[in-house]
Scaffold this motif. Structure first.
Motif, PDB file in Angstrom:
ATOM      1  N   GLN A   1       0.760  -0.786   0.110  1.00  0.00           N
ATOM      2  CA  GLN A   1      -0.158   0.290   0.280  1.00  0.00           C
ATOM      3  C   GLN A   1       0.682   0.992  -0.298  1.00  0.00           C
ATOM      4  N   GLN A   2       1.913   1.507   1.064  1.00  0.00           N
ATOM      5  CA  GLN A   2       3.057   2.371   0.946  1.00  0.00           C
ATOM      6  C   GLN A   2       4.022   2.436  -0.574  1.00  0.00           C
TER       7      GLN A   2
ATOM      8  N   SER B   1       1.411   3.976  -2.768  1.00  0.00           N
ATOM      9  CA  SER B   1       0.552   5.633  -2.220  1.00  0.00           C
ATOM     10  C   SER B   1       2.109   6.156  -2.709  1.00  0.00           C
ATOM     11  N   GLN B   2       3.252   5.855  -2.790  1.00  0.00           N
ATOM     12  CA  GLN B   2       4.449   7.090  -2.428  1.00  0.00           C
ATOM     13  C   GLN B   2       4.368   7.157  -4.364  1.00  0.00           C
TER      14      GLN B   2
ATOM     15  N   THR C   1      -0.655   3.523 -11.254  1.00  0.00           N
ATOM     16  CA  THR C   1      -0.574   5.356 -11.178  1.00  0.00           C
ATOM     17  C   THR C   1      -1.952   5.909 -12.265  1.00  0.00           C
TER      18      THR C   1
ATOM     19  N   TYR D   1      -7.403  11.873  -9.819  1.00  0.00           N
ATOM     20  CA  TYR D   1      -6.860  12.866  -9.089  1.00  0.00           C
ATOM     21  C   TYR D   1      -7.525  13.691 -10.342  1.00  0.00           C
TER      22      TYR D   1
ATOM     23  N   ASN E   1       2.168   9.492  -5.642  1.00  0.00           N
ATOM     24  CA  ASN E   1       2.257  11.420  -5.050  1.00  0.00           C
ATOM     25  C   ASN E   1       4.020  11.463  -5.982  1.00  0.00           C
TER      26      ASN E   1
ATOM     27  N   LEU F   1      -5.097   5.941 -10.912  1.00  0.00           N
ATOM     28  CA  LEU F   1      -5.255   6.990  -9.711  1.00  0.00           C
ATOM     29  C   LEU F   1      -4.880   8.375  -9.794  1.00  0.00           C
TER      30      LEU F   1
ATOM     31  N   HIS G   1      -5.659  15.405  -1.411  1.00  0.00           N
ATOM     32  CA  HIS G   1      -6.101  13.883  -1.212  1.00  0.00           C
ATOM     33  C   HIS G   1      -5.938  12.818  -0.588  1.00  0.00           C
ATOM     34  N   THR G   2      -6.722  11.663  -0.665  1.00  0.00           N
ATOM     35  CA  THR G   2      -6.393  10.753   0.639  1.00  0.00           C
ATOM     36  C   THR G   2      -6.346   9.188   0.111  1.00  0.00           C
ATOM     37  N   LEU G   3      -5.343   8.403  -0.352  1.00  0.00           N
ATOM     38  CA  LEU G   3      -5.919   7.129  -1.642  1.00  0.00           C
ATOM     39  C   LEU G   3      -6.689   6.328   0.820  1.00  0.00           C
ATOM     40  N   HIS G   4      -7.171   5.683   0.193  1.00  0.00           N
ATOM     41  CA  HIS G   4      -8.163   4.514   0.648  1.00  0.00           C
ATOM     42  C   HIS G   4      -7.718   2.601  -0.228  1.00  0.00           C
TER      43      HIS G   4
END
Ligand code: ZN
Length: 348
Positions: free
Chosen positions: A160-161, A164-165, A224, A231, A168, A227, A182-185
């Motif tokens: 997950q990290q 996200s990385q 990505t 975004y 971002n 996402l 923004h927040t990823l869930h």
């Protein structure tokens, strides 16, 4: 005569500093104030009612001097609500002139909606929605969507990290000067078979399913890119726009009168029913393409997703009950595939 809706208040006549304990009640369109040697009847419409948002003591100014006060804002609001009757008409909490103005504005907006189209109007409206309300809507929507049947992710935290990385880092390259919050869930299908999917909610909450990550296990760049598409919806406030389109009149009434709770409650239902237009999809795709170009990711990676999702849906032959705004329900048609292919060529 006192009826059950009367309340005990402190009254000042406006000429004398002495306070009086009075009973006040509404009857038809009048406010009756009765107490020791006091008997006043004023039109409710002529009273300058306080705004409900303020905490603590409430006070209302009466026409031609006079003041009513109460230390308990909750009891006061409940009492005022008895005059109001219906929750939609929040007018009593504010002055009548403001309400009248709001009504004219609503009529004007609705008329404009007919004239120029509600989508265009909704597009404008979203820029006036305060960020905290947008976030409140997002949180409420996320909660309701989870209640329908999404479960916490089972992906290892480290994976997950990594996702996200990567994401971002990619948008930091594409939008170096500023990025929208923004927040990823990370979630997965439960009772609700949402499948390989991603979607963006108002306020910047982006949901990604385990199934999508698994479908694209060998192509993190596609994750990505998807996402980045979501975004794009966040940047342009598309989900909020959709909600505003679906609930335009109540949204406007709510926003203008400062009571957004009923609108907030209706948004998640709206978002489950409405789908993005081709124009909004194109706008989100363009942001995704921008991110891919900036990061030297081939836009062909998006075509890979369309191919796999098509194969998967043929294999399962199931029409998943899914969220209309989610990625998998976006039209994966020839037009979109061609767009990503063309973008790949243009960047060579
Ligand atoms: Zn989309």
């Amino acid at each position: 005569m006192l009826d059950s809706k009367s309340i005990e208040l402190t009254y000042f006549d406006g000429h004398n500093a002495k306070s009086h304990l009075v009973h006040a009640y509404f009857k038809e369109s009048m406010l009756h104030i009765e107490g020791d040697g006091i008997n006043r009847v004023v039109a409710i419409a002529e009273v300058d009612w306080p705004e409900r948002q303020r905490h603590g003591q409430r006070q209302a100014s009466l026409p031609n001097a006079g003041l009513l006060t109460h230390h308990d804002s909750v009891a006061w609001d409940a009492w005022v609500a008895t005059a109001r009757g219906e929750s939609l008409v929040v007018s009593w909490q504010q002055s009548w002139s403001k309400t009248l103005l709001a009504m004219f504005l609503v009529v004007g907006f609705v008329a404009a909606g007919w004239q120029w189209g509600i989508p265009l109007l909704a597009r404008g409206v979203v820029h006036f929605v305060p960020a905290e309300i947008e976030q409140q809507i997002g949180r409420e929507s996320l909660k309701q969507i989870q209640d329908i049947g999404l479960l916490p992710s089972q992906l290892p935290l480290v994976q997950q990290q990594k996702i996200s990385q990567d994401f971002n880092a990619a948008i930091a390259v594409a939008y170096p000067s500023q990025q929208v919050p923004h927040t990823l869930h990370f979630l997965r299908s439960g009772k609700w078979p949402i499948g390989p999917n991603a979607f963006a909610l108002p306020g910047g909450d982006v949901v990604l399913t385990d199934e999508l990550v698994e479908l694209l296990h060998d192509s993190p760049e596609t994750v990505t890119a998807i996402l980045a598409h979501e975004y794009g919806h966040v940047i342009h406030k598309h989900s909020l726009q959709l909600a505003a389109e679906g609930t335009l009149s109540s949204a406007l009434v709510g926003l203008m009168l400062g009571d957004v709770s009923s609108w907030v409650a209706s948004v998640p239902i709206m978002l489950q029913q409405m789908a993005y237009s081709r124009d909004l999809e194109r706008e989100a795709d363009e942001e995704s393409i921008k991110v891919m170009h900036a990061n030297r990711i081939s836009t062909e990676v998006m075509v890979l997703f369309f191919e796999r999702i098509k194969k998967q849906s043929q294999r399962h032959n199931a029409e998943d009950e899914t969220l209309s705004i989610s990625f998998s329900s976006h039209p994966a048609d020839a037009e979109r595939i061609a767009r990503f292919r063309a973008a790949a060529k243009s960047n060579r």
